[in-house]
Scaffold this motif. Structure first.
Motif, PDB file in Angstrom:
ATOM      1  N   VAL B  34       0.870  -1.185   0.000  1.00 26.71           N
ATOM      2  CA  VAL B  34       0.000   0.000   0.000  1.00 26.71           C
ATOM      3  C   VAL B  34       0.905   1.233   0.000  1.00 26.71           C
ATOM      4  CG1 VAL B  34      -1.916   1.178   1.133  1.00 26.71           C
ATOM      5  CG2 VAL B  34      -1.612  -1.287   1.456  1.00 26.71           C
ATOM      6  N   ILE B  35       0.675   2.131  -0.953  1.00 25.42           N
ATOM      7  CA  ILE B  35       1.565   3.286  -1.038  1.00 25.42           C
ATOM      8  C   ILE B  35       0.769   4.573  -1.255  1.00 25.42           C
ATOM      9  CG2 ILE B  35       3.469   1.910  -1.959  1.00 25.42           C
ATOM     10  CD1 ILE B  35       2.892   3.243  -4.693  1.00 25.42           C
ATOM     11  N   ALA B  36       1.430   5.669  -0.945  1.00 22.20           N
ATOM     12  CA  ALA B  36       0.866   6.999  -1.231  1.00 22.20           C
ATOM     13  C   ALA B  36       2.019   7.928  -1.574  1.00 22.20           C
ATOM     14  CB  ALA B  36       0.111   7.532  -0.020  1.00 22.20           C
ATOM     15  N   VAL B  37       1.747   8.867  -2.462  1.00 24.44           N
ATOM     16  CA  VAL B  37       2.625  10.023  -2.637  1.00 24.44           C
ATOM     17  C   VAL B  37       2.022  11.111  -1.772  1.00 24.44           C
ATOM     18  CG1 VAL B  37       3.377  11.822  -4.236  1.00 24.44           C
ATOM     19  CG2 VAL B  37       3.288   9.449  -5.003  1.00 24.44           C
ATOM     20  N   ALA B  38       2.837  11.787  -0.978  1.00 24.82           N
ATOM     21  CA  ALA B  38       2.297  12.869  -0.140  1.00 24.82           C
ATOM     22  C   ALA B  38       3.146  14.109  -0.350  1.00 24.82           C
ATOM     23  CB  ALA B  38       2.267  12.455   1.319  1.00 24.82           C
ATOM     24  N   ASP B  39       2.948  14.752  -1.503  1.00 26.48           N
ATOM     25  CA  ASP B  39       3.690  15.984  -1.789  1.00 26.48           C
ATOM     26  C   ASP B  39       3.176  17.113  -0.900  1.00 26.48           C
ATOM     27  OD1 ASP B  39       5.677  15.517  -3.786  1.00 26.48           O
ATOM     28  OD2 ASP B  39       4.084  15.146  -5.233  1.00 26.48           O
ATOM     29  N   VAL B  42       0.118  19.805  -2.517  1.00 25.95           N
ATOM     30  CA  VAL B  42      -0.474  19.605  -3.846  1.00 25.95           C
ATOM     31  C   VAL B  42      -0.769  18.123  -4.076  1.00 25.95           C
ATOM     32  CG1 VAL B  42       0.679  21.624  -4.827  1.00 25.95           C
ATOM     33  CG2 VAL B  42       1.752  19.380  -5.042  1.00 25.95           C
ATOM     34  N   LEU B  43      -1.778  17.907  -4.912  1.00 26.95           N
ATOM     35  CA  LEU B  43      -2.170  16.538  -5.266  1.00 26.95           C
ATOM     36  C   LEU B  43      -1.825  16.244  -6.732  1.00 26.95           C
ATOM     37  CD1 LEU B  43      -5.504  16.777  -3.342  1.00 26.95           C
ATOM     38  CD2 LEU B  43      -3.949  14.860  -3.027  1.00 26.95           C
ATOM     39  N   ALA B  44      -0.879  17.010  -7.271  1.00 27.95           N
ATOM     40  CA  ALA B  44      -0.616  16.948  -8.710  1.00 27.95           C
ATOM     41  C   ALA B  44      -0.091  15.598  -9.182  1.00 27.95           C
ATOM     42  CB  ALA B  44       0.379  18.057  -9.079  1.00 27.95           C
ATOM     43  N   ALA B  45       0.594  14.866  -8.326  1.00 26.68           N
ATOM     44  CA  ALA B  45       1.184  13.588  -8.760  1.00 26.68           C
ATOM     45  C   ALA B  45       0.175  12.446  -8.735  1.00 26.68           C
ATOM     46  CB  ALA B  45       2.371  13.235  -7.863  1.00 26.68           C
ATOM     47  N   PHE B  60      -3.181   2.114  -3.962  1.00 16.15           N
ATOM     48  CA  PHE B  60      -2.693   3.492  -3.937  1.00 16.15           C
ATOM     49  C   PHE B  60      -3.699   4.384  -3.222  1.00 16.15           C
ATOM     50  CE2 PHE B  60      -2.423   7.777  -5.692  1.00 16.15           C
ATOM     51  CZ  PHE B  60      -1.093   8.061  -5.464  1.00 16.15           C
ATOM     52  N   LEU B  61      -3.199   5.220  -2.320  1.00  9.39           N
ATOM     53  CA  LEU B  61      -4.057   6.158  -1.604  1.00  9.39           C
ATOM     54  C   LEU B  61      -3.672   7.586  -1.989  1.00  9.39           C
ATOM     55  CD1 LEU B  61      -3.743   4.488   1.914  1.00  9.39           C
ATOM     56  CD2 LEU B  61      -5.623   4.220   0.272  1.00  9.39           C
ATOM     57  N   PRO B  62      -4.585   8.341  -2.584  1.00  8.53           N
ATOM     58  CA  PRO B  62      -4.291   9.751  -2.866  1.00  8.53           C
ATOM     59  C   PRO B  62      -4.019  10.485  -1.546  1.00  8.53           C
ATOM     60  CG  PRO B  62      -6.295   9.031  -3.979  1.00  8.53           C
ATOM     61  CD  PRO B  62      -5.922   7.946  -3.020  1.00  8.53           C
ATOM     62  N   ALA B  63      -2.968  11.295  -1.545  1.00  6.61           N
ATOM     63  CA  ALA B  63      -2.588  11.936  -0.287  1.00  6.61           C
ATOM     64  C   ALA B  63      -1.820  13.218  -0.553  1.00  6.61           C
ATOM     65  CB  ALA B  63      -1.727  10.989   0.551  1.00  6.61           C
ATOM     66  N   LEU B  64      -1.685  14.014   0.482  1.00  6.23           N
ATOM     67  CA  LEU B  64      -0.805  15.178   0.449  1.00  6.23           C
ATOM     68  C   LEU B  64      -0.385  15.518   1.865  1.00  6.23           C
ATOM     69  CD1 LEU B  64      -2.738  18.519  -0.161  1.00  6.23           C
ATOM     70  CD2 LEU B  64      -3.821  16.423   0.615  1.00  6.23           C
ATOM     71  N   GLU B  65       0.644  16.331   1.962  1.00  7.78           N
ATOM     72  CA  GLU B  65       1.146  16.770   3.266  1.00  7.78           C
ATOM     73  C   GLU B  65       0.806  18.244   3.399  1.00  7.78           C
ATOM     74  OE1 GLU B  65       5.365  16.284   3.754  1.00  7.78           O
ATOM     75  OE2 GLU B  65       5.251  16.403   5.936  1.00  7.78           O
TER      76      GLU B  65
END
Lengths: 373, 288
Positions: B34-39, B42-45, B60-65
């Motif tokens: 299970v992964i997420a990008v947490a830019d 922004v949620l651009a990726a 995949f989990l949509p995420a941001l910081e």
């Protein structure tokens, strides 16, 4: 549900149920429907059964794909397969009205329709163009609503399918948009070159999988295309344990200058050894060709491929693969290299492993048929 | 039951270096499920990473910081980051676009572009040409404008202005009250209203321990395992999370500017199910 069998035929054009249009099709292998109960289950399982499936439009504006999401076989498309497409209506809406909020009224959304043009290609030559219009909708909410197209049959000689969409909003008449074939990925089709077959060795669902994609056994006297996937090679050598750092560089970060690791590139060399019960010994190992953007796996993935000529007298094949993994030192792209652990372009052997089913000196075994069922 | 996860890392859409595809492929290789990008902000990726994850068979989990501040505008000001995790279906762009956090991300991108162009007004013509040789920056859409790491690389490799820009760039956060001057509690409320799960990022990093504890008690979850925490710090936050019945996570906070540190443990199935708003299929759990 239509059950489809692919058979070799000398003349004639495709005449399968569900075929919407087929122009310029070459003669040869055709798809024909089989009535339920015509053959026993055991016999049916012995023959090539292209099956049925659903393709789905996926992605986002500027980066669309079509992929097989549901099939009663596996993830590969086959000649003779009965397919339909599901098109997320929110994607169609977004193409017609970029950035506009999606209506929540399903009746409004069902006024968005589309026709998919499926192109069939055989050895780079277009052989058919099928029109598959939307005929129904499914889904209970606006983001889950899908437009479903009429079923079509994959032409028997096809190597590839291409897709293009014309989207139309029936409400304000005349509003339409298109997604061209160039904007959509094409999909490989297997089974159009029988009796030649494909043996695909990959890593799927955390297990090693060896699959004759066209079904059944390799055929004596025919070609067998061997394809080993990049992930299979990764697993054989346990790539995750290989330290790929080749040096360090100074780099800018928001906290100031930092020293970052430079990682080299992992390169596999994959060979295979094969034995047939034809009275000859094991053949010398043969190197497989690195094939980027593999037909088996799609863009961005690599297979290692080679053709095995199956002897006419063979009834059994034993084989293994041999993976050598190298770390290649490549410092391009780093402006401030502070340490090079290897010379530019140096290639270091990091792993040398055999892919055997049950430890050293065991082999994958395949029976060989003397003809298609 | 813990799942192998990396739920916090950055791409070239903020201050990371990896493309979304490379980010996902690396995690597949090391066995993440299970992964997420947490830019940052922004949620651009998300769309590209979601597709790559689907191809790799990963959840995949949509995420941001989300950047917020403690003591904004004072000499005690410090950034406080709260991760927001959306259910997987928010990978659909139109759905994502409807969230307040996505729209805020677009404002962040637009303001970043304006911030950089304003700074470039004050440098020499030669330096401007070195940074933007084609003179294309002005016409770029904010979403296509080089994000922080790309801009730092560009300035550092082509000019001697990196120290000056680095000193200047912190003002982007510290002086924009509208975008960043909210408290962690306000950020948490926004995250919840968007239908996402709020998780305090690397809680061991903040200087104001008292305020941090207050935010942790308010938050739904805590990032326990991260490269920012030593082992004993991670264990103390895990104990805190378990004592206070909080969700907790395991991530890397990878920016691709140091050796990757794999999280020392996984993320509980219950946390992932809380984000998804549904039970995970048993086969997904067993295969992990």
């Amino acid at each position: 549900m239509i059950k489809v069998r692919v058979r070799k035929a000398g003349t004639g054009v495709a005449a399968a149920s569900g075929l919407i249009a087929l122009s310029g099709a070459q003669t040869g292998c055709v798809a024909e429907p089989i009535e339920p109960g015509e053959e026993s289950i055991a016999e049916a399982e012995d023959e090539l059964s292209p099956g049925t499936g659903t393709l789905a439009l996926d992605g986002f504006p500027g980066n669309f794909t079509v992929k097989l999401v549901n099939a009663n076989t596996d993830e590969f498309l086959r000649a003779g397969q009965a397919l339909s497409l599901e098109l997320p209506v929110w994607l169609l809406w977004d193409k017609l009205y970029p950035g506009s909020p999606l209506p929540t009224d399903l009746a409004r959304l069902k006024q968005i329709t589309a026709t998919v043009t499926v192109g069939a290609i055989d050895k780079a030559t277009p052989i058919a163009s099928l029109k598959s219009p939307v005929t129904s909708y499914s889904g209970a909410d606006s983001y889950g609503l899908k437009a479903l197209t009429k079923t079509f049959i994959v032409p028997s000689k096809a190597d590839w399918l291409t897709f293009a969409l014309t989207i139309t909003d029936l409400a304000p008449a005349g509003v339409s948009a298109s997604i061209t074939a160039a904007e959509l990925s094409k999909l490989a089709v297997f089974g159009g070159e029988l009796p030649n077959k494909s043996l695909f060795m990959d890593w799927a669902q955390s297990t090693k999988r060896n699959k004759i994609i066209e079904g059944d056994d390799p055929i004596a006297g025919a070609e067998l295309l061997l394809a080993v996937s990049d992930w299979r090679a990764d697993v054989v050598v346990d790539k995750s344990l290989i330290d790929t750092q080749i040096g360090t560089a100074q780099s800018a970060s928001r906290f100031g200058w930092v020293t970052i690791p430079i990682y080299g590139k992992i390169v596999h060399e994959v060979a295979y050894g094969v034995y047939f019960d034809d009275g000859l010994e094991w053949r010398p190992e043969v190197m497989l060709a690195e094939t980027p953007n593999s037909r088996f796996l799609g863009a961005g993935r690599t297979t290692y491929e080679g053709k095995i000529q199956v002897p006419a007298k063979a009834r059994r094949m034993l084989m293994y693969t041999h993976v050598k993994t190298y770390l290649v030192a490549d410092y391009t792209g780093y402006a401030n290299v502070t340490a090079k652990w290897y010379a530019d372009g140096e290639k270091m052997l990091k792993a040398d492993k055999y892919d055997n089913p049950n430890g050293a000196f065991t082999n994958y075994s395949f029976s060989i048929s003397n003809a298609l069922p | 039951m813990l799942l192998p996860t990396d739920l916090h890392g950055h791409t070239l859409f903020s201050d990371g270096r990896a493309t979304p595809e490379a980010y996902v492929d690396f995690r597949r290789e090391i066995g993440m499920r299970v992964i997420a990008v947490a830019d940052h902000d922004v949620l651009a990726a998300v769309p590209r990473a979601a597709r790559a994850a689907a191809d790799a068979g990963l959840l995949f989990l949509p995420a941001l910081e989300v950047t917020s501040f403690l003591h904004f505008g004072t000499d005690r000001a410090e950034q406080f980051h709260v991760l927001a995790y959306f259910p997987a279906r928010f990978s659909m762009l139109p759905l994502l676009r409807q969230t307040a956090l996505f729209r805020r991300g677009e404002r962040v991108q637009a303001k970043w572009k304006a911030f950089v162009l304003a700074w470039m007004e004050g440098i020499s013509e030669a330096e401007r040409r070195a940074i933007d040789p084609g003179g294309e920056f002005e016409a770029l859409a904010p979403a296509d404008f080089p994000a922080l790491q790309s801009m730092l690389d560009r300035i550092a490799s082509r000019t001697a202005l990196f120290p000056a820009f680095r000193d200047h760039h912190v003002r982007f956060w510290e002086e924009d009250r509208e975008l960043f001057g909210w408290t962690p509690e306000e950020a948490i409320e926004c995250i919840r209203q968007d239908g996402a799960l709020d998780v305090v990022a690397h809680p061991g990093r903040y200087r104001d321990k008292e305020r941090t504890r207050a935010v942790l008690l308010r938050a739904s979850g805590i990032e326990v395992y991260t490269s920012r925490h030593k082992a004993e710090v991670a264990e103390s936050f895990r104990a805190f999370a378990e004592e206070h019945k909080k969700c907790w996570t395991a991530s890397s906070d990878d920016h691709q500017n140091a050796r990757y540190v794999k999280p020392a443990a996984g993320t509980p199935v219950s946390t992932i199910e809380r984000i998804l708003g549904r039970a995970l299929p048993i086969e997904a759990i067993l295969s992990a």
